[in-house]
Design an enzyme around this catalytic site. Structure first.
Site, PDB file in Angstrom:
ATOM      1  N   ASP A  19      21.750  62.358  27.165  1.00 57.00           N
ATOM      2  CA  ASP A  19      22.649  61.251  27.495  1.00 57.00           C
ATOM      3  C   ASP A  19      23.482  60.866  26.274  1.00 57.00           C
ATOM      4  OD1 ASP A  19      19.854  58.949  27.548  1.00 57.00           O
ATOM      5  OD2 ASP A  19      21.032  59.687  25.849  1.00 57.00           O
ATOM      6  N   HIS A  56      24.999  67.400  29.570  1.00 62.22           N
ATOM      7  CA  HIS A  56      24.802  66.062  30.102  1.00 62.22           C
ATOM      8  C   HIS A  56      23.717  65.985  31.166  1.00 62.22           C
ATOM      9  CE1 HIS A  56      25.712  61.964  29.896  1.00 62.22           C
ATOM     10  NE2 HIS A  56      26.971  61.938  30.338  1.00 62.22           N
TER      11      HIS A  56
END
Lengths: 373, 476
Positions: free
Chosen positions: B450, B446
């Protein structure tokens, strides 16, 4: 020769196990001839264990006949790295097994027959057994020049070894087994029984290499079946029993309760490799990297098949020292095994700096380390 | 008198029942701990020198190759002491006595002499010495006549506690198959034998050695004890579990995995899951399987999953990247080296198929076959195991639907595929049909990936697999 079905042999073997000797008044000196239907070396070795542990041999003796698909069998206290070319074995898918008896390393394939003579401890007599085999061979082909040496080998033409012997003695029972080369692949035999590994120092029992020959080469009309038959015939005569050969299936748990556990144990890495007596490897090799040749010195102590101590001497700064010590630390305690080392080294690479140059050097070093195993 | 009793309790298992009622709990404790505290116990027994007996064939010396015991261990009669080697014969030397090993006379690889002492054993003075000749069993003593249930010359190894159990249940030891060390009969074996007799079901405890407390410790009346002959013992007695924890060091490959996973978990994982309808792909594979077979290749679903992933990575190259240690730079990898997790005896290994972006589905299948056969033979090389850029894990072959896979550094994404299930779904016309459904669980780093990117990649991958014909348009 009469081959009985497994149903009947089930009765026979279970009778032998359970009934006290009183039940066998009607049988005479008691010789039982059994033959394995399996060619799996581990299954067959397990049968030997089973008979040794479970059968009452007070008043009966057993001859066990078996053949294996390609396998190398090392003696109880031997070092497989010293005895054979493990790389070649892996490539050719030849199995490696460690038996429980002493003696040296042999190559088995379907052109080799194995004979195991089971007796009680008191009646253990290897010479007699081998003389029986020679007698059988001579009965088959009287002109064969075969004789037994005082090292318990059988020689053909006074120079070629056609049979090797080993034995196992327990508290009350004993067995003596030997090989007999009928039509084995001599080329594979000599290549797999030559160890490429250098710098090994160990107290393991070494094998004594010998020139071998197949009986088939003396007489192409000879087959394994004929040899097995002749030997069974001679055994039956000497033990005053009928020439009946009972077939047994080494995977039959009802016939041989507990056998599958024995087979499993014989297959484990801990038994095959882990039982190797302590040894050390001290060697060096050259690595060719780009335009230079590098000298690497490696020293390892291996106990129970695992690396106890590991030293790698590389040219200064060829690999970051932190990484080197990481490799050494990880190797310590791990199995002396190419697969283990490869997976260990490649996994470690994931947490190293992502540098292509570094990666190719690391891989090169690891590949070379693996070559030692 | 008191001291004598304590001593006899701390020596091996010949605990005569009339003494036990006094020391029931402590007797149990002693026998449980005796192996641990053996060396510190006061030794008042007689030390016997156990000589190496005649091997036969006129052999006078052998080499000691392996010790099965060490100084301080307690041994029972018939326990294996060591393995010696003499001229191709390997001999197992077993103990003639019950006692404690006090001295080993030889080190490994030393020559031992027949007729000379091999080990010193301290035996309990009250027991006396066993006869020299160990082939024929000694006749049983009168008050323990069932303790030695042995058919002459036949081996039935069992501890006295086991023999008592057999006696109490009128079982002949020769009828029971032993599964312990050296085919010794364990309590378990007696209980199993009993269960077969009475048809009762024993609780599953494969490795537990169940030690029933000695009979006199119960406050149960004699009537119940009689019942014990008919009911399996476990029903009437409390069970003491004597299994021990086993601690082993983590070595080799496992150690490396610990390192990898520790680094992996520093990555903030973002998860995304979805359901894929593979009905059309299943049909396509059925058609293509024989064609691949003819060319000598086994075709599974995995090559399709891999190729579809590569096509997706062409659109979303960030998923095929690597973040450096300082998190300053992202490297977009040109090659799609897609790793396929394999479960082997050693554990999880991840060989990868190199350059999927320029390989056909067939070539990928062929490469997979090669990797799989090397993997199962334990012969994968360093090249096959390094250089991966993206990983797929087919945990579905074992089972499961959704999972939370862990990213394998230095990669930034991983997909885990659940099992293919036949489930009812609605088609475009609102009709229910039989659909082949598989779940996919993605994890992504992450820090650089995204949610939207992951979702779009997944949707694209999904669309290729749900409608395989669409792959044709984008195949390179």
């Amino acid at each position: 020769m009469v081959l009985q079905s497994s149903l009947k042999n089930c009765l026979q073997l279970s009778c032998i196990l359970r009934t006290p000797k009183a039940g066998f008044r009607h049988t005479t000196s008691g010789g039982l001839i059994i033959q394995s239907v399996s060619n799996d070396v581990y299954e067959n070795l397990a049968v030997e264990d089973w008979i040794h542990d479970h059968m009452n041999l007070e008043n009966r003796q057993v001859l066990f006949l078996w053949r294996n698909s390609p396998a190398v069998v090392i003696g109880r206290h031997q070092n497989p790295w010293q005895e054979c070319n493990l790389k070649l074995l892996r490539q050719k898918n030849i199995k490696l097994a460690r038996r429980r008896s002493g003696g040296g390393t042999v190559y088995h394939d379907l052109g080799n027959i194995n004979l195991t003579f089971f007796t009680n401890r008191k009646k253990y007599e290897r010479m007699e057994n081998l003389k029986l085999v020679v007698k059988a061979l001579k009965a088959l082909r009287p002109w064969l020049d075969v004789h037994v040496t005082d090292r318990y080998d059988i020689l053909l033409d006074r120079q070629y070894k056609i049979s090797g012997t080993a034995a196992k003695l327990g508290r009350t029972t004993a067995y003596h087994h030997c090989t007999l080369l009928c039509n084995a692949d001599k080329f594979v035999l000599s290549s797999v029984l030559k160890s490429p590994y250098k710098g090994i120092k160990s107290n393991a029992t070494p094998s004594v290499p010998a020139s071998v020959k197949n009986l088939f080469e003396e007489d192409p009309s000879l087959t394994c079946e004929m040899l097995l038959d002749a030997i069974a015939e001679e055994y039956a005569t000497q033990h005053q029993v009928d020439h009946h050969v009972t077939l047994i299936n080494p995977a039959d748990e009802t016939l041989l309760p507990g056998i599958n556990n024995k087979t499993k144990e014989l297959r484990t890495w801990e038994w095959v490799y882990g039982k190797t007596p302590k040894f050390s490897v001290n060697t060096c090799f050259n690595m060719v990297y780009k335009d230079s040749v590098l000298d690497v010195k490696v020293g390892m102590d291996v106990k129970h098949g695992r690396i106890e101590v590991c030293n790698i001497n590389l040219p200064d700064q060829w690999l970051p020292p932190a990484l080197c010590s990481e490799l050494v630390k990880s190797l310590t305690g791990s199995k002396f095994c190419p697969n283990e080392t490869t997976t260990l080294a490649t996994t470690l690479l994931r947490v190293c700096p992502q540098d292509d140059e570094l990666h190719s050097r690391w891989n090169l070093l690891c590949e070379n380390m693996v070559m030692l195993m | 008198v008191c001291t004598h009793r304590v001593r006899s309790c701390s020596s091996i298992r010949f605990i005569k029942s009339k003494y036990v009622c006094v020391f029931d709990k402590s007797a149990l404790k002693f026998s449980h701990q005796q192996r641990l505290f053996r060396t510190s116990a006061v030794s008042c027994g007689q030390i016997v020198q156990f000589k190496l007996s005649d091997i036969g064939e006129g052999i006078t010396e052998v080499t000691v190759k392996e010790w099965y015991i060490k100084e301080g261990d307690s041994v029972s009669q018939f326990d294996s002491i060591c393995e010696v080697l003499s001229d191709k014969a390997s001999v197992t030397i077993t103990s003639r006595y019950d006692g404690i090993i006090r001295k080993l006379h030889y080190n490994l690889d030393e020559i031992a002499y027949v007729g000379k002492p091999l080990v010193d054993i301290e035996i309990d003075a009250s027991k006396g010495v066993a006869p020299e000749e160990d082939v024929v069993e000694t006749p049983p003593m009168s008050h323990e006549e069932h303790t030695h249930q042995e058919i002459k010359g036949h081996k039935t190894l069992a501890t006295p506690a086991v023999r008592r159990l057999a006696m109490e249940n009128n079982i002949k030891l020769s009828e029971v198959v032993g599964t312990g060390k050296d085919n010794r009969i364990l309590k378990e074996d007696i209980l199993n034998y009993l269960a077969k007799q009475t048809g009762a079901i024993l609780p599953p405890s494969p490795k537990a050695e169940i030690i029933p407390p000695s009979p006199k410790s119960e406050t149960v009346p004699a009537a119940l004890k009689d019942k014990a002959h008919k009911i399996p013992l476990l029903v009437s007695r409390p069970i003491v579990f004597s299994g021990k924890d086993k601690t082993e060091p983590i070595t080799g490959f496992q150690k490396a995995m610990v390192k990898t996973m520790s680094v992996a978990l520093k990555i903030p994982h973002f998860g995304y899951c979805d359901e894929i309808d593979l009905t059309q792909l299943v049909q396509l594979r059925e058609e293509l399987k024989p064609l691949a077979q003819v060319r000598g290749v086994k075709l599974s679903f995995t090559p399709f999953f891999i190729k579809a992933a590569s096509l997706g990575l062409l659109q979303y190259p960030i998923l095929n990247a690597s973040l450096d240690e300082s998190c300053q730079n992202v490297t977009y990898k040109a090659s799609h080296n897609i790793g396929v997790a394999m479960d082997t005896e050693q554990g999880l290994i991840v060989p990868n198929v190199k350059n999927v972006q320029v390989r056909s589905v067939f070539e990928i299948a062929s490469e997979l076959n090669r990797l799989q056969s090397l993997g199962s033979a334990g012969q994968l090389g360093t090249n096959d195991l390094t250089g991966g850029t993206f990983t797929l894990s087919n945990i579905g072959t074992l089972g499961g639907t959704y999972t939370k896979p862990v990213i394998l550094p230095p990669e930034v994404a991983i997909g885990a595929l659940g099992k293919i299930q036949v489930l009812p779904r609605f088609n475009g016309k609102g009709e229910v049909y039989k659909a082949q459904i598989m779940n996919v669980s993605w994890s992504a780093d992450h820090r650089i990936i995204d949610g939207a990117t992951m979702a779009r990649f997944s949707n694209l991958w999904k669309s290729y697999l749900e409608n395989p014909a669409s792959m044709l348009l984008d195949l390179k």
